[in-house]
Design an enzyme around this catalytic site. Structure first.
Site, PDB file in Angstrom:
ATOM      1  N   LYS A   1       0.891  -1.537   0.389  1.00  0.00           N
ATOM      2  CA  LYS A   1      -0.139  -0.064   0.601  1.00  0.00           C
ATOM      3  C   LYS A   1       1.043   1.384   0.070  1.00  0.00           C
ATOM      4  O   LYS A   1       1.304   1.903   1.060  1.00  0.00           O
ATOM      5  CB  LYS A   1      -1.282   0.225   1.512  1.00  0.00           C
ATOM      6  CG  LYS A   1      -2.592   1.194   1.269  1.00  0.00           C
ATOM      7  CD  LYS A   1      -2.533   2.115   2.119  1.00  0.00           C
ATOM      8  CE  LYS A   1      -1.292   2.904   3.075  1.00  0.00           C
ATOM      9  NZ  LYS A   1      -1.444   4.426   1.685  1.00  0.00           N
TER      10      LYS A   1
ATOM     11  N   ASP B   1      -3.290   4.295   7.557  1.00  0.00           N
ATOM     12  CA  ASP B   1      -3.140   3.047   8.065  1.00  0.00           C
ATOM     13  C   ASP B   1      -4.219   2.540   8.985  1.00  0.00           C
ATOM     14  O   ASP B   1      -4.698   1.935   8.341  1.00  0.00           O
ATOM     15  CB  ASP B   1      -2.602   3.549   9.920  1.00  0.00           C
ATOM     16  CG  ASP B   1      -1.296   4.073   9.679  1.00  0.00           C
ATOM     17  OD1 ASP B   1      -0.820   3.136   9.543  1.00  0.00           O
ATOM     18  OD2 ASP B   1      -0.559   4.857   9.975  1.00  0.00           O
TER      19      ASP B   1
HETATM   20  N1  LIG Z   1      -7.966  15.044   2.045  1.00  0.00           N
HETATM   21  C1  LIG Z   1      -8.784  13.980   1.679  1.00  0.00           C
HETATM   22  N2  LIG Z   1     -10.221  13.999   1.632  1.00  0.00           N
HETATM   23  C2  LIG Z   1     -10.578  12.267   1.327  1.00  0.00           C
HETATM   24  N3  LIG Z   1      -9.843  11.658   1.552  1.00  0.00           N
HETATM   25  C3  LIG Z   1      -8.496  11.503   2.318  1.00  0.00           C
HETATM   26  C4  LIG Z   1      -8.450  12.378   1.919  1.00  0.00           C
HETATM   27  N4  LIG Z   1      -6.183  12.044   2.144  1.00  0.00           N
HETATM   28  C5  LIG Z   1      -6.988  11.344   2.591  1.00  0.00           C
HETATM   29  N5  LIG Z   1      -7.536  10.514   2.475  1.00  0.00           N
HETATM   30  C6  LIG Z   1      -8.005   8.823   2.406  1.00  0.00           C
HETATM   31  O1  LIG Z   1      -7.083   8.531   2.852  1.00  0.00           O
HETATM   32  C7  LIG Z   1      -7.226   7.149   2.015  1.00  0.00           C
HETATM   33  C8  LIG Z   1      -5.393   7.347   2.468  1.00  0.00           C
HETATM   34  O2  LIG Z   1      -4.605   8.335   2.448  1.00  0.00           O
HETATM   35  P1  LIG Z   1      -2.656   8.975   1.905  1.00  0.00           P
HETATM   36  O3  LIG Z   1      -2.615   8.686   0.355  1.00  0.00           O
HETATM   37  O4  LIG Z   1      -2.345  10.455   2.092  1.00  0.00           O
HETATM   38  O5  LIG Z   1      -2.184   8.040   2.301  1.00  0.00           O
HETATM   39  P2  LIG Z   1      -0.843   8.454   3.656  1.00  0.00           P
HETATM   40  O6  LIG Z   1      -0.553   6.884   3.780  1.00  0.00           O
HETATM   41  O7  LIG Z   1      -1.976   8.636   4.608  1.00  0.00           O
HETATM   42  O8  LIG Z   1       0.113   8.825   2.964  1.00  0.00           O
HETATM   43  P3  LIG Z   1       1.512   8.680   3.499  1.00  0.00           P
HETATM   44  O9  LIG Z   1       1.887   7.526   3.708  1.00  0.00           O
HETATM   45  O10 LIG Z   1       2.065   9.451   2.115  1.00  0.00           O
HETATM   46  O11 LIG Z   1       1.795  10.229   4.291  1.00  0.00           O
HETATM   47  C9  LIG Z   1      -6.891   7.966   0.633  1.00  0.00           C
HETATM   48  O12 LIG Z   1      -7.123   6.791  -0.255  1.00  0.00           O
HETATM   49  C10 LIG Z   1      -8.425   8.594   1.122  1.00  0.00           C
HETATM   50  O13 LIG Z   1      -9.437   7.284   1.065  1.00  0.00           O
HETATM   51 MG   LIG Z   2       1.164   5.917   4.629  1.00  0.00          MG
END
Ligand SMILES: Nc1ncnc2c1ncn2[C@@H]1O[C@H](COP(=O)(O)OP(=O)(O)OP(=O)(O)O)[C@@H](O)[C@H]1O
Ligand SMILES: [Mg+2]
Length: 320
Positions: free
Chosen positions: A193, A264
């Site tokens: 992921k 997560d």
């Molecule tokens: N601004 C947002 N609005 C709505 N849903 C969001 C938003 N940001 C994140 N999400 C939800 O959370 C999921 C994971 O977000 P993201 O792609 O930012 O992964 P992450 O693992 O938190 O990122 P990173 O590890 O690079 O900090 C997205 O696929 C979406 O479902």
């Molecule tokens: Mg992440």
């Protein structure tokens, strides 16, 4: 039906080698040279794998969380995990568990996230983590290795976990970045992921077009790095690549307060639904719902079950 699913759910083990005691608070403005008077503070046991366990618990599932802990922060960390009734196995370490610090700037709604480096692990300590995982591999179940590696831990650590999981007949899921991600992919995992940033770094491209995202995710399936790639795209939703093709989901419309823990939460819901025997498409919808449900909550707070289930239903209705 839920009781049946719970009884028959495949076991899930999560691993957090670099946990963090998350301290979050707010202040008017972050300005240098001033004492910044802060609002109330909140403590959470953070770190990839443990957050995945906490989300699964909230959604009615169960996991075994393996994590390191050391020093007074490690002690506080263990107590917080106990208070949430999360079954855990602790690998004691000499160093002190790190803290992360999140400050919401109320005047601007900006968020500042200070992520500290973890304590160095000795070879005996990281090998102890491997042994505890090896002894606990759930046959037919899932091993979720998530988060950064602290200093002292070799870059092939998650690759070693992937090998142990495969030998033990479990599905290995990895959420990490950089060299640790590259080595795990070279070993081969069940599911990975990455966020857009993480996959972009891996393939050395910006991945700012849908086509480039599809190509990068599909390449990992084609070369045997992973059976499934769940590429998360922040506010643009997520993409799932499988050997039969790629599906995309936009986020449901939510009011965003803080995206800390969104990835997560995405992963927690995905693994839980898979462990409950749902098809990957259903698990993927739950994942997007849980990521977005966490974006709706303030600071480090994770998703609430009722929001996840509501958004999951919304996304399923859209898919019909
Ligand atoms: N601004 C947002 N609005 C709505 N849903 C969001 C938003 N940001 C994140 N999400 C939800 O959370 C999921 C994971 O977000 P993201 O792609 O930012 O992964 P992450 O693992 O938190 O990122 P990173 O590890 O690079 O900090 C997205 O696929 C979406 O479902
Ligand atoms: Mg992440």
């Amino acid at each position: 039906m839920e009781a049946f699913q719970l009884m028959s759910a495949k076991p899930i083990l999560t691993l957090t080698v670099n946990p963090a005691l998350d301290v979050s608070t707010s202040t008017g403005r972050v300005i240098s040279g001033h004492k910044l008077r802060c609002g109330t503070s909140r403590l959470d046991p953070g770190g990839g794998g443990v957050n995945v366990s906490r989300v699964i618990q909230r959604l009615g599932g169960q996991t075994l969380a393996i994590h390191t802990a050391g020093g007074p922060t490690g002690e506080a960390y263990r107590r917080l995990i106990e208070a949430e009734h999360i079954p855990s196995l602790v690998v004691p370490i000499h160093g002190s568990t790190r803290q992360n610090f999140t400050v919401d700037e109320t005047a601007t709604e900006k968020q500042f996230r200070f992520v500290l480096e973890g304590p160095e692990l000795t070879e005996a300590e990281w090998r102890a983590c491997l042994s505890v995982v090896a002894e606990s591999i759930p046959v037919g179940g899932y091993v979720v290795a998530s988060g950064s590696l602290p200093p002292g831990v070799p870059e092939d650590f998650y690759a070693r976990i992937a090998r142990l999981a495969r030998k033990g007949g479990a599905h290995c899921i990895v959420d990490t970045s950089g060299a640790a991600l590259a080595q795990a992919l070279a070993e081969g995992v069940f599911l990975v992921k990455p966020s857009r940033r993480e996959l972009g770094e891996h393939v050395n491209a910006a991945l700012d077009s849908e086509q480039s995202q599809i190509e990068a995710a599909s390449a990992l399936i084609a070369d045997g790095s992973a059976e499934y790639v769940a590429l998360t795209l922040g506010e643009a939703g997520a993409m799932l690549a499988t050997k039969s093709g790629v599906i995309r989901l936009p986020v449901p419309s939510v009011q965003v307060l803080s995206t800390v823990g969104a990835g997560d939460s995405f992963l927690g819901a995905l693994v839980l639904r898979l462990a409950q025997g749902h098809p990957i498409e259903v698990a993927f919808r739950a994942a997007v719902a849980a990521g977005s449900a966490t974006a709706m909550t303030p600071a480090t707070e994770l998703c609430h079950r009722r929001d996840v289930e509501r958004l999951e239903a919304e996304l399923s209705a859209r898919a019909l």
